[in-house]
Scaffold this motif. Structure first.
Motif, PDB file in Angstrom:
ATOM      1  N   UNK A 146      36.368  26.549 -10.415  1.00  0.00           N
ATOM      2  CA  UNK A 146      37.604  26.913 -10.214  1.00  0.00           C
ATOM      3  C   UNK A 146      37.321  28.551 -10.045  1.00  0.00           C
ATOM      4  N   UNK A 147      37.412  28.843  -8.773  1.00  0.00           N
ATOM      5  CA  UNK A 147      36.980  30.283  -8.387  1.00  0.00           C
ATOM      6  C   UNK A 147      38.079  31.406  -8.827  1.00  0.00           C
ATOM      7  N   UNK A 148      39.394  31.137  -8.251  1.00  0.00           N
ATOM      8  CA  UNK A 148      40.443  31.941  -8.879  1.00  0.00           C
ATOM      9  C   UNK A 148      41.766  31.259  -8.297  1.00  0.00           C
ATOM     10  N   UNK A 149      42.839  31.892  -9.083  1.00  0.00           N
ATOM     11  CA  UNK A 149      44.382  31.620  -8.965  1.00  0.00           C
ATOM     12  C   UNK A 149      44.777  32.944  -8.351  1.00  0.00           C
ATOM     13  N   UNK A 150      45.596  32.732  -7.308  1.00  0.00           N
ATOM     14  CA  UNK A 150      46.225  33.928  -6.573  1.00  0.00           C
ATOM     15  C   UNK A 150      47.523  33.824  -5.799  1.00  0.00           C
ATOM     16  N   UNK A 151      48.434  34.677  -5.837  1.00  0.00           N
ATOM     17  CA  UNK A 151      49.653  34.693  -5.127  1.00  0.00           C
ATOM     18  C   UNK A 151      49.389  34.598  -3.683  1.00  0.00           C
ATOM     19  N   UNK A 152      50.280  33.767  -3.015  1.00  0.00           N
ATOM     20  CA  UNK A 152      50.423  33.769  -1.764  1.00  0.00           C
ATOM     21  C   UNK A 152      51.734  34.531  -1.186  1.00  0.00           C
ATOM     22  N   UNK A 153      51.693  35.675  -1.142  1.00  0.00           N
ATOM     23  CA  UNK A 153      52.982  36.372  -0.806  1.00  0.00           C
ATOM     24  C   UNK A 153      54.033  35.927   0.414  1.00  0.00           C
ATOM     25  N   UNK A 154      53.438  35.525   1.438  1.00  0.00           N
ATOM     26  CA  UNK A 154      54.522  35.050   2.490  1.00  0.00           C
ATOM     27  C   UNK A 154      55.176  33.663   2.109  1.00  0.00           C
ATOM     28  N   UNK A 155      54.700  32.917   1.384  1.00  0.00           N
ATOM     29  CA  UNK A 155      55.397  31.822   1.088  1.00  0.00           C
ATOM     30  C   UNK A 155      55.984  31.653  -0.310  1.00  0.00           C
ATOM     31  N   UNK A 156      55.519  32.855  -1.280  1.00  0.00           N
ATOM     32  CA  UNK A 156      55.909  32.772  -2.418  1.00  0.00           C
ATOM     33  C   UNK A 156      55.383  31.901  -3.532  1.00  0.00           C
ATOM     34  N   UNK A 157      54.154  31.313  -2.964  1.00  0.00           N
ATOM     35  CA  UNK A 157      53.552  29.943  -3.825  1.00  0.00           C
ATOM     36  C   UNK A 157      52.200  30.799  -4.555  1.00  0.00           C
ATOM     37  N   UNK A 158      51.748  29.887  -5.420  1.00  0.00           N
ATOM     38  CA  UNK A 158      50.474  30.319  -5.991  1.00  0.00           C
ATOM     39  C   UNK A 158      49.477  29.192  -5.582  1.00  0.00           C
ATOM     40  N   UNK A 159      48.270  29.835  -5.325  1.00  0.00           N
ATOM     41  CA  UNK A 159      46.907  28.863  -4.801  1.00  0.00           C
ATOM     42  C   UNK A 159      45.878  29.112  -5.777  1.00  0.00           C
ATOM     43  N   UNK A 160      45.090  27.889  -5.821  1.00  0.00           N
ATOM     44  CA  UNK A 160      43.847  27.762  -6.504  1.00  0.00           C
ATOM     45  C   UNK A 160      42.892  27.763  -5.551  1.00  0.00           C
ATOM     46  N   UNK A 161      41.528  28.762  -5.464  1.00  0.00           N
ATOM     47  CA  UNK A 161      40.646  28.531  -4.726  1.00  0.00           C
ATOM     48  C   UNK A 161      39.442  27.693  -5.836  1.00  0.00           C
ATOM     49  N   UNK A 162      38.872  26.537  -5.049  1.00  0.00           N
ATOM     50  CA  UNK A 162      37.952  25.936  -5.889  1.00  0.00           C
ATOM     51  C   UNK A 162      36.811  25.391  -4.775  1.00  0.00           C
ATOM     52  N   UNK A 163      35.852  25.026  -5.563  1.00  0.00           N
ATOM     53  CA  UNK A 163      34.671  24.678  -4.803  1.00  0.00           C
ATOM     54  C   UNK A 163      34.162  23.166  -5.120  1.00  0.00           C
ATOM     55  N   UNK A 164      33.812  22.467  -4.199  1.00  0.00           N
ATOM     56  CA  UNK A 164      33.257  21.108  -4.272  1.00  0.00           C
ATOM     57  C   UNK A 164      31.861  20.935  -3.589  1.00  0.00           C
ATOM     58  N   UNK A 165      31.156  20.093  -4.322  1.00  0.00           N
ATOM     59  CA  UNK A 165      29.688  20.098  -3.934  1.00  0.00           C
ATOM     60  C   UNK A 165      29.931  18.777  -2.937  1.00  0.00           C
ATOM     61  N   UNK A 166      29.224  19.080  -1.707  1.00  0.00           N
ATOM     62  CA  UNK A 166      29.344  18.063  -0.642  1.00  0.00           C
ATOM     63  C   UNK A 166      28.310  17.001  -0.978  1.00  0.00           C
ATOM     64  N   UNK A 209      30.929  33.045 -17.038  1.00  0.00           N
ATOM     65  CA  UNK A 209      30.747  34.155 -17.661  1.00  0.00           C
ATOM     66  C   UNK A 209      31.418  35.466 -16.867  1.00  0.00           C
ATOM     67  N   UNK A 210      31.103  35.531 -15.628  1.00  0.00           N
ATOM     68  CA  UNK A 210      31.679  36.472 -14.834  1.00  0.00           C
ATOM     69  C   UNK A 210      32.445  36.031 -13.650  1.00  0.00           C
ATOM     70  N   UNK A 211      33.592  35.721 -13.983  1.00  0.00           N
ATOM     71  CA  UNK A 211      34.625  35.025 -12.869  1.00  0.00           C
ATOM     72  C   UNK A 211      34.799  35.785 -11.650  1.00  0.00           C
ATOM     73  N   UNK A 212      34.971  35.553 -10.414  1.00  0.00           N
ATOM     74  CA  UNK A 212      35.405  36.589  -9.460  1.00  0.00           C
ATOM     75  C   UNK A 212      36.805  37.159  -9.896  1.00  0.00           C
ATOM     76  N   UNK A 213      36.596  38.250  -9.180  1.00  0.00           N
ATOM     77  CA  UNK A 213      37.826  39.220  -9.487  1.00  0.00           C
ATOM     78  C   UNK A 213      38.675  39.340  -8.285  1.00  0.00           C
ATOM     79  N   UNK A 214      40.177  39.243  -8.490  1.00  0.00           N
ATOM     80  CA  UNK A 214      41.209  39.388  -7.463  1.00  0.00           C
ATOM     81  C   UNK A 214      41.520  40.723  -7.377  1.00  0.00           C
ATOM     82  N   UNK A 215      41.426  41.247  -6.228  1.00  0.00           N
ATOM     83  CA  UNK A 215      41.967  42.699  -5.978  1.00  0.00           C
ATOM     84  C   UNK A 215      42.568  43.013  -4.605  1.00  0.00           C
ATOM     85  N   UNK A 216      43.713  43.527  -4.601  1.00  0.00           N
ATOM     86  CA  UNK A 216      44.118  43.687  -3.245  1.00  0.00           C
ATOM     87  C   UNK A 216      44.094  42.536  -2.264  1.00  0.00           C
TER      88      UNK A 216
END
Length: 425
Positions: A146-166, A209-216
């Protein structure tokens, strides 16, 4: 005007609500709902007020702890200003297949706007500790990270960026999940070496240990040293930061301003991306000034008189930092936590710190803002059967009674951190 008992002077209603109530912590604010019906309505359901209150709350680091005697796994917020650990959640399930299974059972993956994505009782869920609401994230089952949780301002929703191994080639493929929906949309592979091989696995594991950072509106991964330099000879800087733009849903590379093993990314108070570079006797603060040209600026340099093994920026205008160092005379189980001024480099507080406490890179900024996905059918009942918020208490993180800061403020403290000093919360 707000009425005052005894006929004394009163404060204007707007001043009381927008300048005083919005600054209160969550628990005192909730008690204010009993004052009158209008306050109860405003403090419960006024979206404008709840958002203003959230924006004035402190952004504080989360930590996790494990108690082998009580089998309690716990998540707390560390308030470095008061030296207290405020409870967020806990599990006490003794039915895990092994002790190792249980110790992995409560883990924070992402946080944003008072919401936390965590793993508890064998499943992923999103929760709001302030309102004690929870909802399962069943669509993310099987994700490699699970990489990050972030707001999607245009829709007012919250989204999760995640990774799957193909399965076919082992490549890292990223997906976006809109919380509260059945949507799990593929946004593709990151460029270059980030999608395959050892680097793809390193990025996935590094998130613990060092999760991605959400900024701007962008998600930044921790800098990595990529094979080969810009000239192809292994020398010089490399494009070692992966970036995901949450609006265009595309990946990019970013050139780090410096190389080195001791780099710490974080979101600054103004929403910009900051990077601390530890240089032995000092720490440099770099700020990303322009996203279009990817230009950095050296903002400040903090002198440090202590050798440390972990640094965590504090979200305040002064640029303070928290650093962990060893206490040689006490073995590896006890350490020191230093609160150091970003303005002067002076020691503001020194705490005795247990190695069983793990300071995460995630932060929590309390919020009472309402979210529809917590009220969706099927999200509440099954979660209540596995309590996360029961039996919580505040724990005091005690100062070192021999530290210079303790002697200056005239405060005497006990010499160890103990649950016997906890108070009901």
């Amino acid at each position: 005007m707000a009425e005052v008992a005894g006929g004394g002077p009163s404060l204007p209603e707007d001043l009381l609500i927008w300048e005083i109530l919005t600054r209160l912590p969550v628990k005192p604010l909730l008690r204010c709902r009993a004052v009158c019906r209008s306050w109860r309505r405003r403090l419960t359901s006024d979206a404008k007020f709840l958002l203003a209150h959230h924006r004035r709350q402190a952004s504080l680091p989360l930590l996790t702890s494990w108690d082998e005697d009580t089998h309690e796994r716990r998540i707390d917020v560390l308030d470095h200003r008061t030296g207290e650990r405020h409870p967020v959640g806990r599990t006490t399930d003794r039915t895990a297949a092994s002790e190792d299974d249980f110790q992995d059972d409560l883990h924070v993956f992402a946080s944003c706007d008072g919401l936390i994505v965590l793993h508890a009782y064998g499943g992923l869920e999103i929760c709001n500790p302030a309102t004690r609401q929870r909802a399962p994230l069943t669509r993310l089952h099987g994700a490699a990270c699970i990489s990050a949780l972030y707001p999607h301002r245009p829709s007012g929703s919250y989204r999760v960026l995640c990774c799957f191994k193909r399965a076919e080639d082992g490549h890292a493929v990223y997906h976006v999940h809109t919380v509260g929906s059945g949507e799990l949309r593929c946004v593709g592979e990151p460029p270059g070496p980030w999608a395959s091989g050892d680097l793809a696995m390193a990025v996935s594991m590094m998130g613990f240990l060092d999760p991605p950072v959400l900024a701007d509106g962008r998600i930044y991964w921790h800098p990595l040293k990529l094979p080969g330099g810009n000239a192809g000879n292994g020398k010089g800087k490399v494009n070692n930061m992966l970036v995901f733009d949450t609006m265009s849903e595309s990946f990019q590379h970013l050139l780090s301003p410096v190389d080195g093993p001791f780099l710490e990314l974080f979101e600054m108070n103004n929403g910009a991306l900051g990077l601390y570079h530890y240089r032995g006797s000092s720490t440099d603060l770099w700020v990303l000034k322009d996203h279009r040209s990817w230009s950095w600026s050296l903002n400040t340099r903090i002198k440090l008189d202590v050798l440390f093994f972990s640094l965590l920026p504090v979200m305040d205008p002064e640029g303070d930092v928290l650093v962990l160092s060893d206490r040689g005379e006490s073995g590896i189980l006890w350490q020191y936590l230093h609160h150091i001024s970003g303005a002067s480099g002076s020691l503001l507080a020194l705490y005795k710190w247990s190695a069983y406490l793990r300071l995460t890179r995630q932060r929590l900024k309390a919020s009472l803002v309402r979210h529809d996905f917590f009220w969706m059918e099927g999200n509440a009942g099954s979660m209540d059967e596995k309590p996360l918020f029961d039996g919580l208490s505040t724990v005091v993180v005690l100062r070192d009674d021999n530290s210079e800061s303790s002697q200056q403020d005239g405060v005497t403290h006990d010499s160890e951190l103990s649950r016997n000093n906890s108070t009901a919360d």
